[in-house]
Design an enzyme around this catalytic site. Structure first.
Site, PDB file in Angstrom:
ATOM      1  N   PRO A 165      12.842 -13.239  -0.034  1.00 30.43           N
ATOM      2  CA  PRO A 165      11.742 -13.514   0.881  1.00 30.43           C
ATOM      3  C   PRO A 165      10.917 -12.128   1.328  1.00 30.43           C
ATOM      4  O   PRO A 165      11.848 -11.012   1.214  1.00 30.43           O
ATOM      5  CB  PRO A 165      12.455 -13.840   2.157  1.00 30.43           C
ATOM      6  N   ARG A 166       9.514 -12.294   1.475  1.00 28.03           N
ATOM      7  CA  ARG A 166       8.915 -10.964   1.764  1.00 28.03           C
ATOM      8  C   ARG A 166       9.405 -10.362   2.943  1.00 28.03           C
ATOM      9  O   ARG A 166       9.311  -9.131   3.180  1.00 28.03           O
ATOM     10  CB  ARG A 166       7.449 -11.401   1.774  1.00 28.03           C
TER      11      ARG A 166
ATOM     12  N   GLU B  33       0.677  -1.321   0.198  1.00 30.16           N
ATOM     13  CA  GLU B  33      -0.049  -0.001  -0.055  1.00 30.16           C
ATOM     14  C   GLU B  33       0.983   1.468  -0.092  1.00 30.16           C
ATOM     15  O   GLU B  33       0.598   2.239  -0.917  1.00 30.16           O
ATOM     16  CB  GLU B  33      -0.995  -0.037   1.309  1.00 30.16           C
TER      17      GLU B  33
END
Length: 428
Positions: free
Chosen positions: A266-267, A61
């Site tokens: 990786p996130r 976001e």
């Protein structure tokens, strides 16, 4: 009634919330040095002049609103922006990516006192809430102060909508502070309208308006030199359970492509050591970027456990699989690799980007795969077939370009609220 009950319960919840913050900090989920911000206590002064506050829940976001922040500040030289998020990762990204005259703070926890203290200090002239994270006390305080407030890049899934429909009065009250809602799609606009927001418009997804992710030219050159002519693909923004899928896909491909390099991003970078250990336990030769371990000819999996470097790996790898889509998270932004010429694949669950995924698939710009076997098959095909790969990336780029004006439509719709709040609107 429900709002009153919630407010009363959260009045009593202060000690429990503080203990929760401490536990989260111990797990690396909170920044201990900025804990005060989570309790509504500012760590920065309010800048003089007009201030727009944008709240974005997390990484996706906050990245989506960067074009909007930049355009708002470019149009009004006397204005400032406050961006709030709730995660350590998003805070670190905002520290790197926010433009001049924009600052980041952690959003306060939804305790009445914390919300009041936050707003007493910042006194925003305009409030822009992003997507669908609704905090009753914070939104209620915005409503009571009669601050101009809009919901932008609004997203509301069918599941969430059905949940809210069970409490129509509470939903209407919660959302009544939004003078305007700018939805990503017509379906989401209809849901928000049904919940009681009077002025709702579908203007598209701001994620289409984002600039391509940045990359350090020197770092990219070093990576390309280390990789040489090896086939390489990237599994981006992986979540727990997806690294095993990537490892299985690598194993299926290794027979035909023995020098294949799989890049795992990786996130949550803090998972890097754990991921590397698990993959090494499967017999794979692993190197970690955060540990400054180089890619060598024998490296099979490169764990890129650093922050804000996805732009590097989408430029490096001609094929990208988008994470969060194989384990029910809902997927991450497929436009990011598409803008950088990496052919896009993702798993069966793309609910967070359903409209974008549908449009990409309809135009041949992305492909949905079911499991590790299908992922391996398509990665292998795309690595071997340059024309098919080029067609995929060209179709995705065309979809992205067709939708890039979403930020223009958002700004046009916000014009009355910007005028009311005293912001200057000139050409950027």
């Amino acid at each position: 009634m429900l709002e009153t009950l919630y407010r009363g319960l959260t009045h009593l919840a202060g000690p429990a919330v503080r203990r929760l913050l401490d536990r989260r900090a111990a797990r690396g989920k909170e920044d201990p040095a900025r804990r005060a911000e989570r309790l509504g206590e500012p760590t920065l002064p309010r800048p003089a002049g007009r201030l727009v506050w944008l709240h974005a829940a997390s990484v996706g976001e906050s990245l989506a609103i960067l074009p909007l922040v930049e355009r708002l500040l470019a149009a009004d030289a006397g204005a400032h922006a406050l961006v709030t998020t709730g995660t350590v990762t998003s805070a670190a990204l905002m520290a790197k990516r926010l433009p001049r005259r924009a600052v980041h703070q952690y959003v306060p926890v939804d305790l009445p006192g914390a919300c009041r203290q936050f707003l007493d200090h910042w006194q925003p002239d305009l409030v822009l809430w992003v997507e669908s994270e609704f905090w009753p006390n914070l939104l209620g305080e915005v409503r009571r102060r009669r601050l101009p407030c809009a919901l932008v890049n609004a997203r509301l899934s069918e599941t969430s909508f059905r949940g809210w429909r069970r409490f129509p009065g509470a939903a209407r009250r919660l959302l009544s502070g939004f003078r305007l809602a700018l939805a990503q799609t017509d379906a989401e606009a209809a849901r928000l309208r049904a919940l009681g927001i009077a002025d709702v418009r579908a203007v598209g997804n701001l994620k289409y308006s984002a600039e391509p992710l940045p990359a350090d030219a020197g770092a990219l050159a070093s990576l390309r030199e280390a990789v040489g002519g090896r086939p390489v693909w990237v599994f981006a923004s992986s979540h727990a359970g997806e690294e095993e899928i990537a490892a299985e896909a690598h194993a299926r491909l290794a027979g035909a492509l023995p020098d294949l390099l799989t890049v795992l991003v990786p996130r949550h970078p803090e998972r890097g050591p754990e991921i590397a250990a698990r993959l090494a336990g499967r017999g794979l030769a692993v190197a970690r970027r955060a540990a400054q371990q180089s890619i060598t000819p024998r490296t099979q999996v490169y764990v890129a456990d650093t922050l804000g470097e996805l732009g590097l790996f989408f430029r490096l790898a001609p094929v990208a699989a988008v994470g969060g889509s194989f384990v029910g998270i809902g997927g991450h932004n497929p436009i990011e690799p598409a803008l950088l010429g990496s052919a896009v694949l993702y798993g069966p669950c793309m609910t967070n980007f359903a409209a974008i995924a549908d449009e990409l698939e309809a135009e041949g710009g992305a492909l949905r795969v079911a499991d590790a076997a299908a992922l391996a098959r398509e990665v292998g095909r795309l690595l071997a077939d340059g024309p098919a790969r080029s067609a995929r990336t060209a179709a995705a780029a065309a979809v992205a370009e067709r939708n890039r004006r979403a930020v223009d439509r958002v700004l046009a719709a916000l014009a009355p609220l910007l005028d009311e709040a005293g912001f200057t609107r000139t050409a950027a």
